[in-house]
Write an enzyme that holds these catalytic residues in place. Sequence first.
Site, PDB file in Angstrom:
ATOM      1  N   ARG A  37       5.793   6.073 -45.790  1.00  0.00           N
ATOM      2  CA  ARG A  37       5.082   4.872 -46.244  1.00  0.00           C
ATOM      3  C   ARG A  37       5.091   3.727 -45.239  1.00  0.00           C
ATOM      4  O   ARG A  37       6.045   3.576 -44.471  1.00  0.00           O
ATOM      5  CB  ARG A  37       5.710   4.381 -47.555  1.00  0.00           C
ATOM      6  CG  ARG A  37       5.459   5.339 -48.707  1.00  0.00           C
ATOM      7  CD  ARG A  37       6.077   4.876 -50.014  1.00  0.00           C
ATOM      8  NE  ARG A  37       5.567   5.691 -51.122  1.00  0.00           N
ATOM      9  CZ  ARG A  37       6.013   6.916 -51.417  1.00  0.00           C
ATOM     10  NH1 ARG A  37       6.986   7.470 -50.711  1.00  0.00           N
ATOM     11  NH2 ARG A  37       5.480   7.596 -52.413  1.00  0.00           N
ATOM     12  N   HIS A  46       1.609   8.765 -45.681  1.00  0.00           N
ATOM     13  CA  HIS A  46       1.277   9.969 -44.908  1.00  0.00           C
ATOM     14  C   HIS A  46      -0.047   9.876 -44.153  1.00  0.00           C
ATOM     15  O   HIS A  46      -0.847  10.815 -44.163  1.00  0.00           O
ATOM     16  CB  HIS A  46       1.286  11.195 -45.826  1.00  0.00           C
ATOM     17  CG  HIS A  46       2.630  11.521 -46.411  1.00  0.00           C
ATOM     18  ND1 HIS A  46       3.806  11.229 -45.768  1.00  0.00           N
ATOM     19  CD2 HIS A  46       2.986  12.121 -47.590  1.00  0.00           C
ATOM     20  CE1 HIS A  46       4.841  11.640 -46.513  1.00  0.00           C
ATOM     21  NE2 HIS A  46       4.365  12.169 -47.630  1.00  0.00           N
ATOM     22  N   HIS A  70       5.454  18.933 -44.069  1.00  0.00           N
ATOM     23  CA  HIS A  70       5.747  18.650 -45.476  1.00  0.00           C
ATOM     24  C   HIS A  70       5.900  19.928 -46.304  1.00  0.00           C
ATOM     25  O   HIS A  70       5.313  20.050 -47.381  1.00  0.00           O
ATOM     26  CB  HIS A  70       4.630  17.769 -46.049  1.00  0.00           C
ATOM     27  CG  HIS A  70       5.077  16.863 -47.145  1.00  0.00           C
ATOM     28  ND1 HIS A  70       5.585  17.332 -48.335  1.00  0.00           N
ATOM     29  CD2 HIS A  70       5.102  15.522 -47.233  1.00  0.00           C
ATOM     30  CE1 HIS A  70       5.878  16.314 -49.109  1.00  0.00           C
ATOM     31  NE2 HIS A  70       5.605  15.194 -48.457  1.00  0.00           N
ATOM     32  N   ASP A  82      14.120  10.609 -53.307  1.00  0.00           N
ATOM     33  CA  ASP A  82      12.914  10.425 -52.498  1.00  0.00           C
ATOM     34  C   ASP A  82      13.287   9.370 -51.452  1.00  0.00           C
ATOM     35  O   ASP A  82      12.737   8.280 -51.415  1.00  0.00           O
ATOM     36  CB  ASP A  82      11.748   9.969 -53.386  1.00  0.00           C
ATOM     37  CG  ASP A  82      10.398  10.163 -52.708  1.00  0.00           C
ATOM     38  OD1 ASP A  82      10.385  10.460 -51.503  1.00  0.00           O
ATOM     39  OD2 ASP A  82       9.367  10.012 -53.387  1.00  0.00           O
ATOM     40  N   GLU A 141      11.992  16.375 -44.834  1.00  0.00           N
ATOM     41  CA  GLU A 141      11.003  15.970 -43.828  1.00  0.00           C
ATOM     42  C   GLU A 141      11.709  15.228 -42.705  1.00  0.00           C
ATOM     43  O   GLU A 141      12.145  14.088 -42.892  1.00  0.00           O
ATOM     44  CB  GLU A 141       9.956  15.066 -44.479  1.00  0.00           C
ATOM     45  CG  GLU A 141       9.242  15.702 -45.651  1.00  0.00           C
ATOM     46  CD  GLU A 141       8.740  14.658 -46.654  1.00  0.00           C
ATOM     47  OE1 GLU A 141       7.962  13.776 -46.263  1.00  0.00           O
ATOM     48  OE2 GLU A 141       9.156  14.719 -47.823  1.00  0.00           O
TER      49      GLU A 141
HETATM   50  C1  BGC Z   1       7.134  11.245 -50.454  1.00  0.00           C
HETATM   51  C2  BGC Z   1       6.925  11.260 -51.935  1.00  0.00           C
HETATM   52  C3  BGC Z   1       5.550  11.755 -52.211  1.00  0.00           C
HETATM   53  C4  BGC Z   1       5.426  13.125 -51.600  1.00  0.00           C
HETATM   54  C5  BGC Z   1       4.093  13.775 -51.805  1.00  0.00           C
HETATM   55  C6  BGC Z   1       6.958  12.638 -49.947  1.00  0.00           C
HETATM   56  O1  BGC Z   1       7.112  12.657 -48.559  1.00  0.00           O
HETATM   57  O2  BGC Z   1       8.391  10.746 -50.118  1.00  0.00           O
HETATM   58  O3  BGC Z   1       7.106   9.989 -52.487  1.00  0.00           O
HETATM   59  O4  BGC Z   1       5.273  11.803 -53.571  1.00  0.00           O
HETATM   60  O5  BGC Z   1       5.665  13.049 -50.226  1.00  0.00           O
HETATM   61  O6  BGC Z   1       3.078  12.939 -51.719  1.00  0.00           O
END
Ligand code: BGC
Length: 380
Positions: free
Chosen positions: A110, A136, A210, A282, A345
Site C-alpha cells: 500500500r 499493488h 503474490h 496482514d 510476500e
Molecule cells: C495485502 C492484503 C490484500 C491482499 C490481496 C496482500 O498483499 O496485504 O491486504 O487483501 O494482498 O489483495
Amino acid sequence: MKRLLLVAAAVGSLLALTALSQKMQSSPDIQKEPFGKAPDGEQVFLYTLKSPSGMTVKITNYGGTVTQILVPDRNKKFGDVVLGFNSLDGYTSKDNTAYFGALIGRYANRIAGGRFTLDGKTYQIPKNDHGVNSLHGGDVGFNKRIWQATPSGTAKNPALDLHYTSPDGEEGFPGTMQVYVRYSLGNDNDLRIDYRATTDKITIVNLTNHSYFNLEGAGSATVLNHKLTLMADKFTPINANLIPTGAIAGVAGTPFDFRKPTVVGAHINEKNQQLEYGKGYDHNFVLNASSGLALAAKVEEPKSGRVMEVLTTQPGIQFYSGNFLDGKNVGIGGPYRYRSALCLETQHFPDSPNHPNFPSTVLKPGQEFRSTTVYRFSTE
Ligand code: BGC
C-alpha cells in the site's frame, strides 16, 4: 587411405553425437501451451518448468503468474501447494481481487492516499484500495500486464525469463521502467525468483510475487494448522487502513512473535488491535538479516510433512493469512475459502515513500534494482 577416411568419419559422427547430447542435456524442455486470450484479445501462454526431481512449476505470461507448484509430500506424493486456476478466466474474472500467484509492481503493497513525493514533485496514483490507498501498483498493476516470456536455463535448472516495459506515467508512476524477472528451478526443489529493474526518470519500485500457499494442498480447508517461523524481531504496526504508522515495534510478548515455530492459528483470534485492523495477519515483518540471501521464513505442515523455506535479499516480508478470501474464487483446488492459504510476500516495507525511516524504494536513472527470493521445499 580408405581406412583413414573411415576412422575420420567415425570420429566426426561421434563428436557430432556428443555435441547433440550435450545440447539436449543443457537445453531446457519447457512446455508452452495456449492459456487463453487476455481482455485486449492477445493470446497468452502457460509454461511448464520441470526439474529432474519432478518439481513442476507452471507460469503464465499474463501477470507473470505462478499457477501451480507441484512438490512431494513425505510419502513422495506430488501435490499442488499454491492457489491457482487452470485457465486465464479465473485470473481475469472481476471476482479475482486477490492477486493469486502474480508478479506485483510497480509498487507492491500500500501507499497512503496513493500519494508520494520525489524531488519536490507530488505524484498521485490510483486509490484502488477501497478508494483510500493505492494497493499493488494501482488499477492495472504488473499482475494484469502481458509479459514477454523466453524459456531459458538448462534441462537440470529450467528457467523462464520475463520482461515488461512499464511506460512513463503508467498508473501515474514517473519514468519508463524496464522490468526483468527470472523464474528458475534449482537443485533442491526450489523456485528462485530474480528481479531487476531500471528507470529513465526518478521513480519508486517494490516488486514481489503474490503466491498463496497451502502446503497440505491447494483447496484444503485452512492454514491455521501450518507452523510458521519468521526471522523477524520486529514488525511495522498499521493503522485501521492497513498503512504503517511508521513505528518499528518489537514482536516479543505479542501475537506477532513467530521467532519460534508457532501455528498460524495460535493467536490469530485474540483480542488485539493490530489483528483487528488486519482482520488477522496482514503485516510487514522487519527481517533480521541485513545483507545477502538469508532465511526469512519457514512453514511446516504436519499432515503432509511438507516444509517451505523462504529466503530473500529483501528487508521485509508481508505475512498475510488470507483474511479476504471468501470462497468466491473457484480454482484448480476448489473454492478458495477464508484463511485457506497464506502469503509470504518478500518486499520493501509498505508505504516506504512516505516514511523516511524505512529503507528507501527510490530508483534513479543509472541505478539497477535487484532482488532475489527463493521458495525451497522439503519434507519432515
Ligand atoms: C495485502 C492484503 C490484500 C491482499 C490481496 C496482500 O498483499 O496485504 O491486504 O487483501 O494482498 O489483495
